[in-house]
Design a protein around this motif. Sequence first.
Motif, PDB file in Angstrom:
ATOM      1  N   ILE A  13       4.867   3.690  10.217  1.00  0.00           N
ATOM      2  CA  ILE A  13       3.986   3.404   8.889  1.00  0.00           C
ATOM      3  C   ILE A  13       4.719   3.170   7.851  1.00  0.00           C
ATOM      4  O   ILE A  13       5.391   2.066   7.480  1.00  0.00           O
ATOM      5  N   VAL A  17       6.640  -0.614   8.406  1.00  0.00           N
ATOM      6  CA  VAL A  17       5.865  -1.319   6.983  1.00  0.00           C
ATOM      7  C   VAL A  17       6.399  -1.808   5.857  1.00  0.00           C
ATOM      8  O   VAL A  17       6.416  -3.228   5.058  1.00  0.00           O
ATOM      9  N   ILE A  56      -0.917   4.178   2.831  1.00  0.00           N
ATOM     10  CA  ILE A  56      -0.769   4.755   4.402  1.00  0.00           C
ATOM     11  C   ILE A  56      -2.108   5.307   4.952  1.00  0.00           C
ATOM     12  O   ILE A  56      -1.542   4.994   6.494  1.00  0.00           O
ATOM     13  N   ARG A  63      -5.678   1.671  12.437  1.00  0.00           N
ATOM     14  CA  ARG A  63      -5.044   0.722  13.030  1.00  0.00           C
ATOM     15  C   ARG A  63      -6.097   1.688  14.446  1.00  0.00           C
ATOM     16  O   ARG A  63      -5.608   1.840  15.574  1.00  0.00           O
TER      17      ARG A  63
END
Length: 621
Positions: A13, A17, A56, A63
Amino acid sequence: MTHSSHLPVSLSILQEVFGYGAFRGAQEAIVDHLCNSGDALVLMPTGGGKSLCYQIPAIARHRAGQGVSVVVSPLIALMHDQVGALEEAGVHAAFLNSTLSSEQAGKVEREMMSGRLVMLYAAPERVTNPRFLAQLDSLHERGLLSLFAIDEAHCVSQWGHDFRSEYLALSLLHERYPDVPRIALTATADDLTRADIIERLKLEEAQLFISSFDRPNIRYSIVEKDKPREQLLRFIQDEHGDDAGIVYCQSRKKVEETAAWLETEGIKALPYHAGLDAALRQRHQDRFLREDSVVMVATIAFGMGIDKPDVRFVAHLDLPKNIESYYQETGRAGRDGTPADAWMTYGLADVVNQRRMIDESPAEEEFKKGQRGKLDALLALAEATDCRRVRLLGYFGEASSDCGNCDNCLFAPATWNATDASRKVLSCIYRFHQNGGQRFGAGHLIDVLRGKLTDKVAQYGHQSLSTWAVGADLPEQQWRAVLRQLIALGHVVTEGDYMTLALADSARSVLKGEVQLLLRVPTVAPKKGRQSKLAKPARKSAAPADLDDQAQQRFDDLKAWRAEVAKEHGLPAYVIFQNATLAEMARQDPQDLDALAQISGVGAKKLEAYGTEILRVLAIA
Ligand code: ADP
């Protein structure tokens, strides 16, 4: 940064991201702890990277089907930009506050209740209102309440400088949802505040993560006050020509005067203090965040939560309250990790004013005693002739060695033995007192020591005192330094409206010669060209300054492009890409999307949204 499928979720991530290669310091441990549903209290300096510690886990937990994370933040004015930054990175986030219409708020609430939202930002009073709690109950029942992040957690403490009573009610989150993990974050490091946060937010079970408080890219300098405005102007002009910065002053009046004056000197300066109309204040804050090279002249009302990464300097024209405040305020410089300055002017009046503010406050004697102790530590820092950083970190309980990046390390100050001079000052105060019981202020004292025959001297017959003209050999400025030191050390106290001087009990030890005083030789103002000499030592990250001509052109073009995008999106430029990321693009001049994706700060969503455009800008440059 491209992401690879066999990395741990949190690291992938971070890369996918946010476009960053690796976690910093304790980030990874904190993120893991939250992903495993632990509670955490995080103490990290400003610029240390606190946001990712909850962002995070929020993304990872979302998710994994765990629903919405609620971020409690005291600053309504900044939520818009924080949410904008997340949306730019492709993370579904929103805020709820009084600036939304009921229609907009309704939409956010629907997104939240459906569990689609990853992060919701809200002010503490919102989070604890009954209607909102009922919504949280519903999410919780459906297993969609993922995490609470409590930012600026020191607001819960009365010891802190930003106490907010609404924070007290946040303890109910734990009572009501004991199984939902919580993370509280602050950049305030002292023990009292920490204990308060733990007790009031019921974080007894939380794991404590304390990071080093060092900010190696910040250079600390404290100069003696001598025409402070001119000193400030020279500092800005010589070292920070086009940079964004913050200038702190104690009073509203001084804020306005200083801003107006800098403006006449050609510096884009704006005032900010609690007495300005709210809309104007907001406008100035927006300009500071959105435009390049704005200097904000402010009282301490400005700054909390401001996460502009490229503030290149923080200047203090007045002494802050204590080391905690100084460190928090200066910490707003250089969040992006590239070189920044913390600069302060400091003089006799600062010492006197701060002492007086404590003496005259209506607080309990015990509290005042604590405040005096804190002021003493700050004064010792200001008067220090050794490494400033060692002292700062030492104050927060951290051992370190000479930093090589503060004024004292870079230009070892000359010292002189002021023991004799101190005794002259003390005996002169003693003589005044003996000679009619009258008390006098600093100006008159120095006149007598230097043998300056003024009307006042004549009026009181002070030319016949034994201390008359015993200090003619030293300039006035040096006498002020001696007196300042004596007040700072508590051997001399000031009294009443006229700041008259009196001896403290401890003065006796100095008079008897039991105490040695080693002082800095008064410094002359830094010369022009100092920066070029100082910019040489290896820097942790590359500043745009070391771009060659072609790269500089690319950097300028990228900035111009970024300004347009930022304007279109109604967001500060750094939310689109930070300067450090643009500088890296300019330096590497990537030829395709794969190469661009490798640059730190380029996440998947931004690559998709802007990659082709960036390559086009680079190709034309
Ligand atoms: P804080 O809230 O602790 O003051 P921020 O969360 O605003 O700090 O982070 C400071 C800066 O550091 C931001 O510009 C952020 O993007 C950057 N940053 C944080 N973590 C990392 C990392 N692991 N790698 C690179 N940059 C990071």
